[in-house]
Enzyme design. Structure first.
Site, PDB file in Angstrom:
ATOM      1  N   SER A 164       0.824  -1.213   0.000  1.00 35.01           N
ATOM      2  CA  SER A 164       0.000   0.000   0.000  1.00 35.01           C
ATOM      3  C   SER A 164       0.860   1.266   0.000  1.00 35.01           C
ATOM      4  CB  SER A 164      -0.916   0.017   1.226  1.00 35.01           C
ATOM      5  OG  SER A 164      -1.698  -1.144   1.293  1.00 35.01           O
TER       6      SER A 164
HETATM    7  N1  SAH Z   1      -0.977  -4.389   3.787  1.00 30.50           N
HETATM    8  C1  SAH Z   1      -0.438  -4.934   2.590  1.00 30.50           C
HETATM    9  C2  SAH Z   1      -1.453  -4.787   1.479  1.00 30.50           C
HETATM   10  C3  SAH Z   1      -1.356  -5.878   0.507  1.00 30.50           C
HETATM   11  S1  SAH Z   1      -2.568  -5.830  -0.750  1.00 30.50           S
HETATM   12  C4  SAH Z   1       0.849  -4.260   2.206  1.00 30.50           C
HETATM   13  O1  SAH Z   1       0.956  -3.036   2.363  1.00 30.50           O
HETATM   14  O2  SAH Z   1       1.740  -4.926   1.698  1.00 30.50           O
HETATM   15  C5  SAH Z   1      -3.887  -6.740  -0.013  1.00 30.50           C
HETATM   16  C6  SAH Z   1      -3.592  -8.148   0.404  1.00 30.50           C
HETATM   17  O3  SAH Z   1      -4.818  -8.740   0.796  1.00 30.50           O
HETATM   18  C7  SAH Z   1      -3.006  -9.058  -0.674  1.00 30.50           C
HETATM   19  O4  SAH Z   1      -1.821  -9.631  -0.235  1.00 30.50           O
HETATM   20  C8  SAH Z   1      -4.094 -10.095  -0.899  1.00 30.50           C
HETATM   21  O5  SAH Z   1      -3.599 -11.390  -1.223  1.00 30.50           O
HETATM   22  C9  SAH Z   1      -4.785 -10.100   0.443  1.00 30.50           C
HETATM   23  N2  SAH Z   1      -6.139 -10.627   0.404  1.00 30.50           N
HETATM   24  C10 SAH Z   1      -7.090 -10.456  -0.532  1.00 30.50           C
HETATM   25  N3  SAH Z   1      -8.214 -11.128  -0.209  1.00 30.50           N
HETATM   26  C11 SAH Z   1      -7.974 -11.732   0.981  1.00 30.50           C
HETATM   27  C12 SAH Z   1      -8.739 -12.569   1.842  1.00 30.50           C
HETATM   28  N4  SAH Z   1      -9.985 -12.932   1.566  1.00 30.50           N
HETATM   29  N5  SAH Z   1      -8.156 -12.999   2.975  1.00 30.50           N
HETATM   30  C13 SAH Z   1      -6.882 -12.659   3.317  1.00 30.50           C
HETATM   31  N6  SAH Z   1      -6.117 -11.870   2.535  1.00 30.50           N
HETATM   32  C14 SAH Z   1      -6.648 -11.417   1.383  1.00 30.50           C
END
Ligand code: SAH
Length: 211
Positions: free
Chosen positions: A62
């Site tokens: 993010s």
């Molecule tokens: N906070 C993270 C954001 C990653 S993007 C960072 O800054 O790196 C969002 C993440 O949510 C992804 O890794 C994706 O795989 C995860 N995600 C999407 N749907 C999900 C679900 N149902 N359960 C758990 N994780 C999920």
């Protein structure tokens, strides 16, 4: 390789302050956390720009301003035990781990979770529990949580997450499909108070089995 990230991190924090982030502990933690370790090496030169970046598997780390804003919101509520949904790179997890006593984080993509775990260990952040699973379901055996932060956009408010909030707890979650809004939910007993903040852009909170 980035040898000396402190100068770049300081400039990023100055930019976040100009954008309205006021919480000192949040700014301090962002300044000392090596964001360049949370992405592919080929992108590390962009790590201290205020942008989201790809981390593989169609996911992104993010934008620092979003991490700072959501963390600042959470900190206004004196959270001790926080659930994060969407570990991704583990960067938001690392920021939280330095601000609260206990972090639980759920990720549905095993490979991303594995890398995030390795990074947190390298930074010696040991107050984090990680789970490979479906974030729509939260983490029932660890509930209740004073704070829940969701870093992927849900099509609607996940009922199971609301149920895992402690009395007085707060959840910060992007909701929507085409148009997403950041929503702050507070629990008072059986009453859930909801406040809508601005428009945001996150990858979707995918339903169904983890991969
Ligand atoms: N906070 C993270 C954001 C990653 S993007 C960072 O800054 O790196 C969002 C993440 O949510 C992804 O890794 C994706 O795989 C995860 N995600 C999407 N749907 C999900 C679900 N149902 N359960 C758990 N994780 C999920």
């Amino acid at each position: 390789m980035i040898q000396n990230f402190q100068g770049m991190a300081r400039r990023l924090v100055a930019q976040l302050e100009r954008e309205g982030i006021r919480n000192k502990p949040v700014l301090e933690v962002i300044e000392k956390t090596p964001r360049h370790l949370f992405m592919p090496q080929s992108l590390a030169h962009k790590a201290y720009e205020n942008t989201a970046l790809p981390i593989g598997k169609g996911q992104t780390i993010s934008q620092p301003l979003m991490v700072a804003s959501m963390t600042q919101l959470l900190m206004q509520h004196d959270c001790k035990k926080v659930l994060e949904i969407g570990t991704g790179s583990g960067y938001q997890t690392a920021i939280l781990a330095q601000l609260v006593a206990q972090v639980c984080s759920v990720e549905r993509i095993a490979e991303l979770q594995y890398q995030a775990k390795r990074r947190l260990k390298q930074l010696e952040l040991h107050n984090v529990s990680m789970r490979h699973g479906d974030g729509w379901l939260g983490w029932r055996s660890k509930a209740p949580f004073d704070g829940i932060i969701v870093t992927a956009a849900a099509s609607e408010l996940p009922q199971q997450l609301m149920a895992q909030l402690s009395d007085g707890g707060v959840m910060i979650i992007p909701v929507g499909t085409d148009k997403q809004r950041l929503i702050v939910v507070r629990r008072f007993g059986d009453v859930f108070e909801r406040k809508e903040l601005g428009e945001v852009k996150f990858v979707p909170l995918v339903p169904g089995e983890p991969v």
